[in-house]
Design an enzyme around this catalytic site. Structure first.
Site, PDB file in Angstrom:
ATOM      1  N   ARG A 122       0.807  -1.216   0.000  1.00 30.60           N
ATOM      2  CA  ARG A 122       0.000   0.000   0.000  1.00 30.60           C
ATOM      3  C   ARG A 122       0.849   1.278   0.000  1.00 30.60           C
ATOM      4  O   ARG A 122       1.870   1.370   0.636  1.00 30.60           O
ATOM      5  CB  ARG A 122      -0.915   0.022   1.219  1.00 30.60           C
ATOM      6  CG  ARG A 122      -1.799   1.248   1.244  1.00 30.60           C
ATOM      7  CD  ARG A 122      -2.983   1.037   2.119  1.00 30.60           C
ATOM      8  NE  ARG A 122      -2.639   1.225   3.523  1.00 30.60           N
ATOM      9  CZ  ARG A 122      -3.543   1.565   4.439  1.00 30.60           C
ATOM     10  NH1 ARG A 122      -4.806   1.720   4.104  1.00 30.60           N
ATOM     11  NH2 ARG A 122      -3.185   1.723   5.691  1.00 30.60           N
ATOM     12  N   ARG A 166      -1.852  -4.111  14.639  1.00 32.13           N
ATOM     13  CA  ARG A 166      -3.000  -3.219  14.424  1.00 32.13           C
ATOM     14  C   ARG A 166      -4.282  -4.025  14.183  1.00 32.13           C
ATOM     15  O   ARG A 166      -5.359  -3.644  14.626  1.00 32.13           O
ATOM     16  CB  ARG A 166      -2.722  -2.270  13.245  1.00 32.13           C
ATOM     17  CG  ARG A 166      -1.662  -1.209  13.577  1.00 32.13           C
ATOM     18  CD  ARG A 166      -1.248  -0.418  12.348  1.00 32.13           C
ATOM     19  NE  ARG A 166      -2.318   0.418  11.844  1.00 32.13           N
ATOM     20  CZ  ARG A 166      -2.463   0.771  10.568  1.00 32.13           C
ATOM     21  NH1 ARG A 166      -1.596   0.343   9.660  1.00 32.13           N
ATOM     22  NH2 ARG A 166      -3.447   1.527  10.192  1.00 32.13           N
TER      23      ARG A 166
END
Ligand SMILES: [Zn+2]
Length: 209
Positions: A122, A166
């Site tokens: 990303r 996360r």
């Protein structure tokens, strides 16, 4: 339209948020942007938050929610808003209910395996938040944001170990919000594993409905 976007990190809610924001002319409000703006503007809450961040401390829910309350009173929120990344805990959601009534909660659902595969490639625009993928969704011009023309950089925290952490925090702290809002009849879950365009079609259908 007062909307909350839910989704694990890397599920694509940032991308869909921008599309909804452009289409409905309502702002996207995220904790990070809100904090940065309050610090930049030197508001009392902003200065308080900055002193905590400078000490390496977490900004407590009460400060985040007070900041959100101020943010939602600004004129650009008069037709609604999109909350991205806030509320992220049941405590925050309960505090939010005291501030305003949310119309809809959209979860972009993507299994962890998909996300891990997707996010390691990303690239996020540091200016407008548009996101790209080095393999599957390249910008039209290499290294330049399609939307705002800024220079793109890979996010520093997009390594696998951080991502797993996360995801685990998301499942533990934020995922309970699904039941919280489902009980109020506000939750809509959208399959986020399809192409961005297909997900967008479903998102916009849901918002019209
Ligand atoms: Zn951009």
């Amino acid at each position: 339209m007062k909307l909350i976007l839910l989704g694990a990190p890397g599920a694509g809610k940032g991308t869909q948020g921008i599309i909804i924001s452009d289409k409905y002319s309502i702002p996207i409000i995220s904790t990070g942007d809100m904090l940065r703006a309050a610090i930049r503007e030197g508001t009392e809450l902003g200065l308080h938050a900055k002193s905590l961040i400078d000490k390496g401390a977490l900004v407590p829910d009460a400060v985040i929610m007070a900041m959100l309350k101020e943010r939602l009173q600004k004129s650009d929120c008069s037709n609604g808003f999109i909350l991205d990344g806030v509320p992220r805990t049941i405590n925050q959601a309960e505090a939010l209910a005291e501030i305003t009534e949310i119309d809809k909660v959209l979860e972009i659902h993507v299994p962890d395996e998909f996300i891990i595969d997707r996010i390691t490639n990303r690239i996020v625009c540091p200016k407008c938040g548009a996101s790209y993928n080095a393999v599957s969704k390249r910008p039209r011009e290499e290294g330049i944001c399609d939307r705002c023309g800024s220079k793109l950089e890979a996010r520093a925290d997009d390594n696998k170990e951080t991502l797993l952490e996360r995801l685990s925090v998301y499942h533990k702290m934020t995922e309970p919000l699904k039941d919280f809002y489902a009980d109020q009849g506000k939750l809509v879950v959208i399959d986020g594993t399809e192409s961005v365009d297909d997900v967008t079609v479903k998102v916009l259908e849901t918002l019209r409905g």
